[in-house]
Design a protein around this motif. Sequence first.
Motif, mmCIF file in Angstrom:
data_model
loop_
_atom_site.group_PDB
_atom_site.id
_atom_site.type_symbol
_atom_site.label_atom_id
_atom_site.label_comp_id
_atom_site.label_asym_id
_atom_site.label_seq_id
_atom_site.Cartn_x
_atom_site.Cartn_y
_atom_site.Cartn_z
ATOM 1 N N THR A 69 0.799 -1.242 -0.034
ATOM 2 C CA THR A 69 0.148 0.059 -0.098
ATOM 3 C C THR A 69 1.040 1.255 0.062
ATOM 4 O OG1 THR A 69 -1.556 -1.255 1.550
ATOM 5 C CG2 THR A 69 -1.898 0.999 0.991
ATOM 6 N N ARG A 70 1.841 1.285 0.618
ATOM 7 C CA ARG A 70 2.821 2.295 0.994
ATOM 8 C C ARG A 70 3.333 2.849 -0.346
ATOM 9 N NH1 ARG A 70 5.015 3.639 5.885
ATOM 10 N NH2 ARG A 70 3.941 1.478 6.306
ATOM 11 N N MET A 73 0.845 3.975 -2.870
ATOM 12 C CA MET A 73 0.206 5.289 -2.583
ATOM 13 C C MET A 73 1.464 6.267 -3.220
ATOM 14 S SD MET A 73 -2.722 5.125 -1.678
ATOM 15 C CE MET A 73 -3.714 3.759 -1.473
ATOM 16 N N SER A 74 2.400 6.088 -2.995
ATOM 17 C CA SER A 74 3.654 6.905 -3.081
ATOM 18 C C SER A 74 3.674 7.127 -4.712
ATOM 19 C CB SER A 74 4.830 6.362 -2.541
ATOM 20 O OG SER A 74 5.953 7.337 -2.916
ATOM 21 N N HIS A 76 1.499 6.465 -6.853
ATOM 22 C CA HIS A 76 0.101 6.795 -7.372
ATOM 23 C C HIS A 76 0.089 8.380 -7.190
ATOM 24 C CE1 HIS A 76 -4.298 7.682 -7.320
ATOM 25 N NE2 HIS A 76 -4.286 6.441 -8.101
ATOM 26 N N SER A 77 0.732 8.897 -5.942
ATOM 27 C CA SER A 77 0.609 10.435 -6.026
ATOM 28 C C SER A 77 1.621 11.049 -6.703
ATOM 29 C CB SER A 77 1.102 10.672 -4.253
ATOM 30 O OG SER A 77 -0.214 10.179 -3.635
ATOM 31 N N SER A 80 0.081 11.465 -10.087
ATOM 32 C CA SER A 80 -1.123 12.459 -10.124
ATOM 33 C C SER A 80 -0.374 13.803 -9.907
ATOM 34 C CB SER A 80 -1.895 12.255 -8.705
ATOM 35 O OG SER A 80 -3.049 12.996 -8.765
ATOM 36 N N ILE A 81 0.669 13.977 -9.467
ATOM 37 C CA ILE A 81 1.305 15.112 -9.160
ATOM 38 C C ILE A 81 1.636 15.969 -10.868
ATOM 39 C CG2 ILE A 81 3.775 16.507 -8.795
ATOM 40 C CD1 ILE A 81 3.109 14.799 -5.964
ATOM 41 N N LEU A 289 10.237 1.934 7.137
ATOM 42 C CA LEU A 289 8.716 1.733 7.545
ATOM 43 C C LEU A 289 8.206 0.769 6.535
ATOM 44 C CD1 LEU A 289 7.395 5.371 8.022
ATOM 45 C CD2 LEU A 289 8.383 3.818 9.636
ATOM 46 N N PRO A 290 7.393 -0.225 6.844
ATOM 47 C CA PRO A 290 6.717 0.030 8.317
ATOM 48 C C PRO A 290 7.459 -0.461 9.441
ATOM 49 C CG PRO A 290 5.794 -1.902 7.234
ATOM 50 C CD PRO A 290 6.706 -1.239 6.257
ATOM 51 N N TRP A 308 9.587 10.272 8.813
ATOM 52 C CA TRP A 308 8.121 10.586 8.174
ATOM 53 C C TRP A 308 8.565 11.649 6.858
ATOM 54 C CZ3 TRP A 308 4.562 7.766 9.257
ATOM 55 C CH2 TRP A 308 4.354 6.778 10.519
ATOM 56 N N GLU A 311 9.141 9.510 3.990
ATOM 57 C CA GLU A 311 7.986 8.964 3.328
ATOM 58 C C GLU A 311 7.614 9.831 2.323
ATOM 59 O OE1 GLU A 311 6.229 6.595 3.448
ATOM 60 O OE2 GLU A 311 6.582 5.458 5.015
ATOM 61 N N ARG A 312 7.761 11.145 2.672
ATOM 62 C CA ARG A 312 7.367 12.179 1.559
ATOM 63 C C ARG A 312 8.115 12.509 0.759
ATOM 64 N NH1 ARG A 312 3.000 15.926 1.088
ATOM 65 N NH2 ARG A 312 3.815 18.121 0.175
ATOM 66 N N MET A 315 8.033 10.217 -2.425
ATOM 67 C CA MET A 315 6.996 10.679 -3.450
ATOM 68 C C MET A 315 7.827 11.683 -4.283
ATOM 69 S SD MET A 315 3.214 12.611 -2.836
ATOM 70 C CE MET A 315 4.080 14.147 -1.990
#
Lengths: 337, 337, 337
Positions: A69-70, A73-74, A76-77, A80-81, A289-290, A308, A311-312, A315
């Motif tokens: 999932t992590r 999502m990264s 996918h975003s 999208s960007i 992570l996780p 944290w 994570e960002r 992306m």
Amino acid sequence: MQQFQGGPMLNNRPRHILRSDQFDREFLDYLYSLVNLIRRYDKSKEGLLYLQSLLPHVRGMLYFTQPSTRTFMSFHSACSILGVKTSEIRDSATSSEKKGESIEDSLRTFSSYVDLIVMRSPEAGLCERIATLLDSTPRPVPIINAGSGPDEHPTQALLDIYTLRRSFKGNQIDGKKICMVGDLKRGRTVRSLSRLLANYHDVSITFVSPEQFRIEQDLRDCLTNKAVPFTETTDFEGAIQDADAIYMTRIQDEWDEHSESSSVDHSDFCLHYDHLDSIKEDCVIMHPLPRRDEIDPKIDADPRAKYWRQERNGMWVRVALIAILMGVDHQVMLPEL
Amino acid sequence: MQQFQGGPMLNNRPRHILRSDQFDREFLDYLYSLVNLIRRYDKSKEGLLYLQSLLPHVRGMLYFTQPSTRTFMSFHSACSILGVKTSEIRDSATSSEKKGESIEDSLRTFSSYVDLIVMRSPEAGLCERIATLLDSTPRPVPIINAGSGPDEHPTQALLDIYTLRRSFKGNQIDGKKICMVGDLKRGRTVRSLSRLLANYHDVSITFVSPEQFRIEQDLRDCLTNKAVPFTETTDFEGAIQDADAIYMTRIQDEWDEHSESSSVDHSDFCLHYDHLDSIKEDCVIMHPLPRRDEIDPKIDADPRAKYWRQERNGMWVRVALIAILMGVDHQVMLPEL
Amino acid sequence: MQQFQGGPMLNNRPRHILRSDQFDREFLDYLYSLVNLIRRYDKSKEGLLYLQSLLPHVRGMLYFTQPSTRTFMSFHSACSILGVKTSEIRDSATSSEKKGESIEDSLRTFSSYVDLIVMRSPEAGLCERIATLLDSTPRPVPIINAGSGPDEHPTQALLDIYTLRRSFKGNQIDGKKICMVGDLKRGRTVRSLSRLLANYHDVSITFVSPEQFRIEQDLRDCLTNKAVPFTETTDFEGAIQDADAIYMTRIQDEWDEHSESSSVDHSDFCLHYDHLDSIKEDCVIMHPLPRRDEIDPKIDADPRAKYWRQERNGMWVRVALIAILMGVDHQVMLPEL
């Protein structure tokens, strides 16, 4: 902007992102300066709309037959960007594969609908096989490896290096002492990251793990070949004291063959709140992570905890990689910002 | 462009796409000229952005309670190309249906959020039932049948015809000899395609299959009624020699009742690399995919192999169908391209 | 337009949508006038494109670990209408949670990729816990509760009130008699709706249910505290006769502990076609859906049946809530419409 007008250009533009050893220092420097530029667009609606205007005509497929999932999502975003429209597979197999179709046919089919494929699968080497296949067709599309079984997860390594770079004073990785902790035998992030660190000067690595989860011989050989100094130890508290960065990882018990993880006491390989006093004032604490109990959540509020942001950062690094693959990296200019 | 300024207009605009027998030759000609125009936009970012500007305000639902990754992706991409925003159901049942809601209520609910529903389900006739129901409400939305159990898969037939048309010299299907091979008893694509071929002149069909998987009587009756000449044979090598097109299909063993497929030897109904010498120089080789061993992958590189283009054609045909249903087909002009 | 130029402004802007008791009459009035404005944009492509231009730079996550296709689709469409790009989780757990990650870490991870989280989970109180956690981080994002186990489903209550308001003459809820029917013990919509109705004057409620499924004591206490008059009865036919609105619900047997639902005869708590003659001429019939046999589908065509509009209203109410949370409600003007 100068980076592009008179600055570094990318000489060897990759067609795919497959393995962490395909990147050299020139690529890393280029990639990270691109990431820094891209992040400036995130400050305003106008900036974000500009990024979306780069690839709105592009369709990407996220083919995730190994769930994550992590990472999903990264990416996918990131798509999208840039305005990329995505289609998703998030199952262990597609319905066609269940009907007996080969994975090659399956991916060639999807490639006929899209312009980019991000793939994660439990099968080592699959990404390269597919990239080679598609390159032989009239309509090849770029492949990004988002994790291929136990062997590679190159974008994780790239985001780890970016986070290190950004967290160190002067964005300087050269000369740093990196301490990697946990299940070093089965965690692929440690392997990829260690190899990428060989691109920097005078980096030394300390591997801290229970005896049963030490790094594998192939990694020792690789580091020796590249003249990266490293040591191995079980002394966690000793090792973290003078580290410039501590990279924590969890026990990867999903790879257990006969529940060997449960017989290993990893409690001495966890970062507790009390440890904060004994590590460097500007030490960088990371984790792919996780996490489970390797890092006390109370540490999250400490300014040295960077996981944290890591994570960002992931992306943004993925945004930059897609921009490079699709050839719009030069449009990431900052005309008026 | 002339097609629209002074050329053919669509007299009977369909409100839904439900069955392959709802299309006449006029519709087919109109549809395929539209597809050809749409493909020209695919050549540039500007063209693709123009297509996206046609339906950006429209929301579509992909309701796939019978999984089919391939067809799903094709429709998903088609929506994306026109700017349609999509919601997805890709499970065997919605959570509401599990709570005891009727399928009618379920689809009426979804219809209240969207402007278009593409549906694939294992239930024969469901699409027509839902289309009729929605037409009786204050807010009907168009339905596209993306496969309804064993009975219909009209968009597959439309893309097959388009591929035939595009692959034959002069885009001429009239007068051609089509050879269909494999599990003709249970494969719905062969049934739909054969019926649609009745719209063309002097087409003759040879059905090649193991004795156990011959076409059903209803198809024989239909072709006889429409005066389409056809023969049935088990002689694969004889049949393919003078065929203008060979349409291969796989054994549909998911419909087995007592594993009858395993008792049938279909090895004589596979296209091998050696066969390439014995078929026509401009023969068109097609397959609805997924394939197993019916076509040797080495054949993929032969210019007569059209099945990969057939995939991509499917996407464009679906773009055109959505454009027609949503009434933007006339905007598919080519102002300056 | 006047509503914004000289009319009501929202004094206490919520940062999250968590519980139905966080809304007062001022908020409800503001919200519903915003919904009415938003719906006017739905009339044209230009209007819809204007709405999409409000939040195209925003990424939202739909975190649905308790499946609900209906609510999911409603929020997904609402995001789409405002241009928000969405990522989806529609599984009972994320892959990271399966690897031992805490839900807090999981959501903090996702929050690093997006600007808004809509969450539905089986766990009571989870939304508030996550909202509090994120508010303590450097990058908090708004949370919308789309249903948290048995306790709250605030957006359902908001859309129910909106539907009542819009269906009553003069948009007047004050003074109305509302009849709620069905499984009142375990259905959370009835609980939330009853509490929200306390914001209106002189509303009286009749609760109609089998003896075993009467409302719980906490709801009785709440209504008594707020001086909302109510009665409880098992006489369905008597109760509906002078009701201004009938709110039907289904038996919630998914909460059965030892199949108690099957021992209850609920056939006397269903609305049949024959009942239409005995209820008020302008009675409003609602149902949160999905329904089973509580309402005869033949009633759907009666103008008093509002449950299908209720569905679509839900989407518009959610659009308005997202607009408020993201601070673009003031841009919902009607310059030239």
